[in-house]
Design an enzyme around this catalytic site. Structure first.
Site, PDB file in Angstrom:
ATOM      1  N   GLY A  85       0.800  -1.217   0.000  1.00  0.00           N
ATOM      2  CA  GLY A  85       0.000   0.000   0.000  1.00  0.00           C
ATOM      3  C   GLY A  85       0.835   1.272   0.000  1.00  0.00           C
ATOM      4  N   ALA A  86       1.770   1.346   0.942  1.00  0.00           N
ATOM      5  CA  ALA A  86       2.567   2.554   1.079  1.00  0.00           C
ATOM      6  C   ALA A  86       3.710   2.281   2.047  1.00  0.00           C
ATOM      7  CB  ALA A  86       1.716   3.697   1.609  1.00  0.00           C
ATOM      8  N   MET A  87       4.621   3.252   2.150  1.00  0.00           N
ATOM      9  CA  MET A  87       5.775   3.052   3.035  1.00  0.00           C
ATOM     10  C   MET A  87       6.120   4.338   3.776  1.00  0.00           C
ATOM     11  SD  MET A  87       8.041   1.006   4.223  1.00  0.00           S
ATOM     12  CE  MET A  87       9.143   1.612   5.492  1.00  0.00           C
ATOM     13  N   GLU A  88       6.341   4.179   5.079  1.00  0.00           N
ATOM     14  CA  GLU A  88       6.461   5.323   5.987  1.00  0.00           C
ATOM     15  C   GLU A  88       7.858   5.933   6.088  1.00  0.00           C
ATOM     16  OE1 GLU A  88       5.895   2.075   7.005  1.00  0.00           O
ATOM     17  OE2 GLU A  88       6.969   1.617   8.854  1.00  0.00           O
ATOM     18  N   HIS A 120      -2.337   6.077   8.383  1.00  0.00           N
ATOM     19  CA  HIS A 120      -1.460   5.006   8.864  1.00  0.00           C
ATOM     20  C   HIS A 120       0.024   5.382   8.702  1.00  0.00           C
ATOM     21  CE1 HIS A 120      -0.517   0.700   9.649  1.00  0.00           C
ATOM     22  NE2 HIS A 120       0.527   0.964   8.885  1.00  0.00           N
ATOM     23  N   GLU A 121       0.398   5.796   7.493  1.00  0.00           N
ATOM     24  CA  GLU A 121       1.829   6.102   7.274  1.00  0.00           C
ATOM     25  C   GLU A 121       2.237   7.323   8.100  1.00  0.00           C
ATOM     26  OE1 GLU A 121       3.127   3.652   5.929  1.00  0.00           O
ATOM     27  OE2 GLU A 121       1.332   2.856   4.977  1.00  0.00           O
ATOM     28  N   GLU A 138       3.334  -2.153  13.736  1.00  0.00           N
ATOM     29  CA  GLU A 138       2.201  -2.313  12.824  1.00  0.00           C
ATOM     30  C   GLU A 138       0.860  -2.473  13.547  1.00  0.00           C
ATOM     31  OE1 GLU A 138       2.418  -1.341  10.025  1.00  0.00           O
ATOM     32  OE2 GLU A 138       4.536  -1.540   9.476  1.00  0.00           O
ATOM     33  N   HIS A 179       2.864   6.386  11.683  1.00  0.00           N
ATOM     34  CA  HIS A 179       4.133   5.671  11.866  1.00  0.00           C
ATOM     35  C   HIS A 179       5.272   6.616  12.276  1.00  0.00           C
ATOM     36  CE1 HIS A 179       3.786   1.441  11.058  1.00  0.00           C
ATOM     37  NE2 HIS A 179       3.396   1.542   9.808  1.00  0.00           N
TER      38      HIS A 179
HETATM   39  N1  B3K Z   1       5.685  -0.686   6.692  1.00  0.00           N
HETATM   40  C1  B3K Z   1       5.189  -0.854   5.362  1.00  0.00           C
HETATM   41  C2  B3K Z   1       5.123  -2.271   4.908  1.00  0.00           C
HETATM   42  C3  B3K Z   1       6.393  -2.812   4.389  1.00  0.00           C
HETATM   43  C4  B3K Z   1       6.185  -4.164   3.787  1.00  0.00           C
HETATM   44  C5  B3K Z   1       7.464  -4.801   3.402  1.00  0.00           C
HETATM   45  N2  B3K Z   1       7.239  -6.014   2.652  1.00  0.00           N
HETATM   46  C6  B3K Z   1       3.843  -0.243   5.203  1.00  0.00           C
HETATM   47  C7  B3K Z   1       3.039  -0.077   6.431  1.00  0.00           C
HETATM   48  O1  B3K Z   1       2.677  -1.013   7.116  1.00  0.00           O
HETATM   49  O2  B3K Z   1       2.780   1.027   6.783  1.00  0.00           O
HETATM   50 ZN    ZN Z   2       2.347   0.101   8.835  1.00  0.00          ZN
END
Ligand code: B3K
Ligand code: ZN
Length: 874
Positions: free
Chosen positions: A266-269, A302-303, A325, A306
């Site tokens: 979905g996305a990355m923080e 969510h991001e 998470e 984080h």
């Molecule tokens: N922390 C990332 C997920 C990374 C997945 C790596 N395979 C997104 C999230 O949970 O916000």
């Molecule tokens: Zn996350």
């Protein structure tokens, strides 16, 4: 698969083996000279030895071409390179290490490390992708201050981004330029990010509660600026909400989000520079549905959340993933619930836990929210770690209450800000701040599987006493035979015949409505209960467990009307539906006709006509459990009977309530499209009515009309989904029209692909195969593949599980391709195979044969190896 250990057989890591690193890196200066096929990365690290004795420095690396190694500015030759990294010997206790590597972003189809998405460069480093950029201590407990210089062609990449603040820039010869970034907050390598390319930018500012201005920038592909507004609104809402509810303020001067089309999840923080799947950024009324908007709000939140729960306090090791998470999912759920409808959000989240998360618990990959053994970390970004992890946080919130929970959060940050922490650290902070004993509660972190809570009640007319006997039991899961009783917060309420709440008391003292269930069997007694009450249990889904209780139809119909909270009313409706779904599955299996009492239909009619209720809530009440969720109720799944029963039930509800559905459908027409919650709620109910009406004689007319009149994607998709599900005549024309209109836009076409995948028609597989040559389809793009292939294999059970095994052969073909190009996506798609033991013998044998075939693949990726091995040996 045969247990022959080969030289290439991947090895597992165990939580119990955690060892602090021998060296740490305090500062890292990176320089990227970006080129499509040969990017040079120079990494200068300040390395400090932590171990007492001198030992070699072992760095992680994967698929790198090493150009040079220097120690304190001198060329260094005392090193060994192998498949997993670089071992450097004879180094001093404290030194500067320079490593230059060459990588090929264009060939990187794994979408991990540095890769090209469209015309631009971007990175994905969590969990272990940084090692595909340079040799490094690629583990979350090594926190360094990063400085990053990015060099690229100015015409191709006018924007050069990385984490932190932009500190310098300049021009070079040959049309190249550079920008230097500095991130003041020490961070692990998985939070590193780099983006370079040409974009349109939406800019805004946010003034924090302490009065600082933060620049907000959302980068989208050229031409997409009219689809970025909602993401920006959601970002500002997130920043404000975190200040108000959690007292947490943003800490850098700039927050950037980049939307890319090729992204595995979905996305990355990444600190200060989130990289997003464009699906969770881009939206306008013409291209996105209400569900898409809700997804954007949740993922942006969510991001952003984080930044504190994940980045400021990170994880000591990857076994602790749920620390960030589970907690961050809890926070994003609360955010969506505070801004929108709490009951509807809760219902949607609970459907995920009860459906796919419980299914994960029953399969070979079943693991505790803090896993003990991992082969491929990417395989553990699961519903268990995320969604059940969030339920575990929610249970602590229920036990402690908001005030003590926030005190626990405060203590957690006081203790662990700027460090890499563990799940135990979190629970300890909650326990210390609240004084509530969480000793037994900690078992939720180590025990896998879904507990079954069995309840029996008894009313003593003479003593006016109500007795509730609660038993808990968790079935063994792979590798965990013995299960212990857990601490289950069990929220109940009693009602008298008029629907009034009966106060809970024992020996003259008030009893809290959340019971502490901690033993295998416990009895709770309540006095002064004047008449036999109706009990509402597991209110708000107060624990992620299966509830067993023998409710009568009358009690459930009563709770559907009288339970004080909406969630409990919905849940009563679900239990009532479940009763008759089970009964009819039996009937269908015995060749009998579908049957349901009039009183059950009436109970749902009552909800549909209740004008005091939120329309979005009514829509949820009238949504049946999915075929997959129903499958989970059985030891051996009869896909055909389940499909038959769900179809019949939909039809009966549609015919019995046609007039009511029709009246409400027409009364909820809206003059214009807005994304206000009220407007969305009305559309949700109107389109739920349409889904039922599609099954009646008027269906074709209504779906066609709605498709033609619609000025927004929500109504368009609802018309199409209804036509798809009911196999209406208008389906073909709608599909053709939509495809003509949107072929140029993959993101919009994903909705069309998903309909092809979930098409209940008998020739669905043939259509799916043909669709793979559609101009908008690209198997290298995870969104396209998931929309088409996963919707067929995971969400169209009756066609995927075709008795001739054709669905299974199809999945194996896809997995064989993806094993080579993108094993992370393959590993998600293989899930339906892992549950093969839950089907009849013939299907089991067919699926098992496919798994065996896959296990023999040359260069089988770790991701698939781990799952196939577990599935075959379970
Ligand atoms: N922390 C990332 C997920 C990374 C997945 C790596 N395979 C997104 C999230 O949970 O916000
Ligand atoms: Zn996350």
């Amino acid at each position: 698969m045969a247990e022959k250990p080969t030289a290439t057989q991947p090895t597992a890591k165990y939580r119990a083996d955690y060892k602090a690193p021998d060296y740490t890196i305090t500062d890292l200066s990176l320089e990227f000279d970006l080129h499509n096929t040969a990017t040079h990365v120079t990494a200068v690290s300040k390395v400090v030895r932590k171990s007492e004795q001198p030992v070699p420095l072992v760095l992680d690396g994967d698929g790198l071409k090493l150009v040079r190694v220097e120690v304190n500015g001198e060329a260094w030759t005392d090193y060994v390179e192998d498949d997993s990294g670089l071992t450097i010997s004879g180094v001093p206790a404290d030194f500067e290490l320079t490593i230059e590597t060459e990588i090929n972003p264009e060939e990187n189809t794994l979408l991990e490390g540095l890769y090209k998405s469209g015309g631009g460069f971007c990175t994905q480093c969590e969990a272990e992708g940084f090692r595909r950029i340079t040799y490094y201590l690629d583990r979350p407990d090594v926190l360094a201050r990063f400085t990053t210089k990015v060099i690229a062609d100015k015409a191709e990449c006018p924007f050069l981004l990385s984490n932190g603040n932009r500190v310098d820039s300049g021009e070079l010869e040959n049309g190249r330029h550079w920008v230097q970034w500095q991130d003041p907050f020490p961070k692990p390598s998985y939070l590193f990010a780099l983006v370079a390319g040409d974009f349109d930018v939406l800019r805004d500012t946010y003034n924090t509660k302490s009065g600082r201005d933060v620049e907000l920038e959302i980068y989208v592909d050229k031409g997409n600026l009219d689809r970025a507004d909602y993401a920006m609104t959601s970002l500002k809402n997130s920043m404000k909400w975190d200040e108000e509810r959690f007292g947490l303020e943003y800490d850098l001067d700039i927050y950037m989000i980049v939307a890319v089309d090729f992204f595995n999840m979905g996305a990355m923080e990444n600190k200060g520079l989130n990289v997003f799947n464009s699906k969770f950024v881009l939206a306008n009324a013409k291209t996105a549905t209400d569900t898409d908007y809700q997804g954007i709000e949740a993922v942006i939140g969510h991001e952003y959340f984080h930044n504190w729960t994940g980045n400021r306090v990170t994880c000591r090791d990857w076994f602790q993933l749920s620390l960030k998470e589970g907690l961050t999912v809890f926070r994003d759920q609360e955010f969506s619930s505070d801004l929108g409808s709490r009951p509807v959000n809760r219902i949607k989240n609970v459907r995920i836990v009860r459906g796919p998360q419980f299914a994960e618990d029953r399969g070979p990959m079943s693991h505790p929210i803090r896993p003990e053994k991992v082969i491929e970390m990417n395989n553990f970004y699961t519903l268990t770690v995320y969604e059940k992890g969030s339920e575990v946080i929610r249970m602590m919130h229920t036990l402690l209450g908001e005030e003590s929970f926030q005190a626990g959060m405060k203590l957690y940050f006081e203790r662990h800000d700027g460090t890499a922490a563990t799940c135990d650290d979190f629970v300890q902070a909650m326990e210390d701040a609240s004084g509530i004993n969480l000793e037994r509660f900690r078992r939720w972190y180590s025990q896998a599987g879904t507990p079954i809570v069995n309840v029996a009640t008894e009313y003593d007319t003479e003593q006016k006493r109500y007795r509730v006997t609660v038993k808990q039991h968790t079935a063994p899961t792979p590798g965990q035979e013995e299960k212990l009783p857990l601490h289950i917060p069990f929220d109940i309420e009693l009602y008298d015949a008029r629907g009034e709440v009966v106060a809970l008391q024992r020996n003259g003292e008030k009893v809290h409505n959340v019971l502490d269930v901690t033993e295998e069997e416990q009895v709770f007694e309540f006095d002064n209960v004047a008449e036999k009450p109706v009990i509402s249990m597991l209110r708000e889904f107060s624990a992620p467990v299966v509830l067993e209780y023998d409710y009568s139809d009358e009690e459930l119909a009563f709770l559907m009307v009288h339970a004080r909270n909406e969630f409990a009313r919905w849940d009563a409706g679900q239990i009532l539906l479940a009763k008759y779904i089970r009964e009819n599955v039996k009937r269908v299996q015995q060749g009998e006709a579908f049957a349901i009492p009039e009183s059950v239909v009436d109970a749902f009619r009552g909800v549909l006509l209740d004008e005091k209720l939120d329309p979005a809530f009514i829509a949820e009440m009238l949504t049946l459990p999915s075929e997959n969720e129903i499958a989970g109720w059985y030891k051996t799944v009869d896909v055909d009977a389940i499909h038959e029963v769900v179809s019949q039930l939909e039809k009966v509800l549609a015919f019995e309530m046609e007039d009511e559905f029709s009246a409400i459908y027409h009364s909820l027409t809206q003059a214009s499209y807005t994304i206000e919650h009220d407007a969305m709620a009305k559309r949700a109910l109107r389109n739920r009515c349409l889904a039922y009406l599609a099954l009646t004689a008027n269906g074709n007319k209504l779906s066609s009309e709605q498709y033609q009149k619609s000025d927004n994607m929500t109504d368009t998709m609802a018309a199409m989904a209804a036509a798809n599900n009911a196999e209406l005549e208008c389906r073909e024309a709608q599909m053709a029209d939509f495809s003509d209109k949107w072929t140029h836009d993959g993101l919009v076409m994903d909705k069309w692909f998903a309909l092809q995948g979930s098409n209940p028609a008998e020739n669905a597989l043939e259509n799916v195969r043909n669709t793979m040559s559609h101009a908008a389809f690209d198997i290298k793009n995870p969104n396209r593949t998931r929309s088409l292939v996963a919707s067929f294999c995971a969400n169209n059970p009756v066609r995927f599980h075709a008795k001739d095994g054709s669905g299974y052969e199809f999945l194996t073909e896809i997995l064989t391709t993806l094993n080579a190009s993108n094993p992370q996506v393959a590993s998600r798609l293989i899930e339906p195979f892992l549950k093969y033991r839950q089907y009849d013998e013939k299907r089991q044998a067919l699926m098992r044969a496919e798994l065996e075939k896959l296990s023999q693949l040359e260069n089988l990726a770790k991701d698939l190896f781990e799952k196939i091995q577990k599935a075959l040996e379970q």
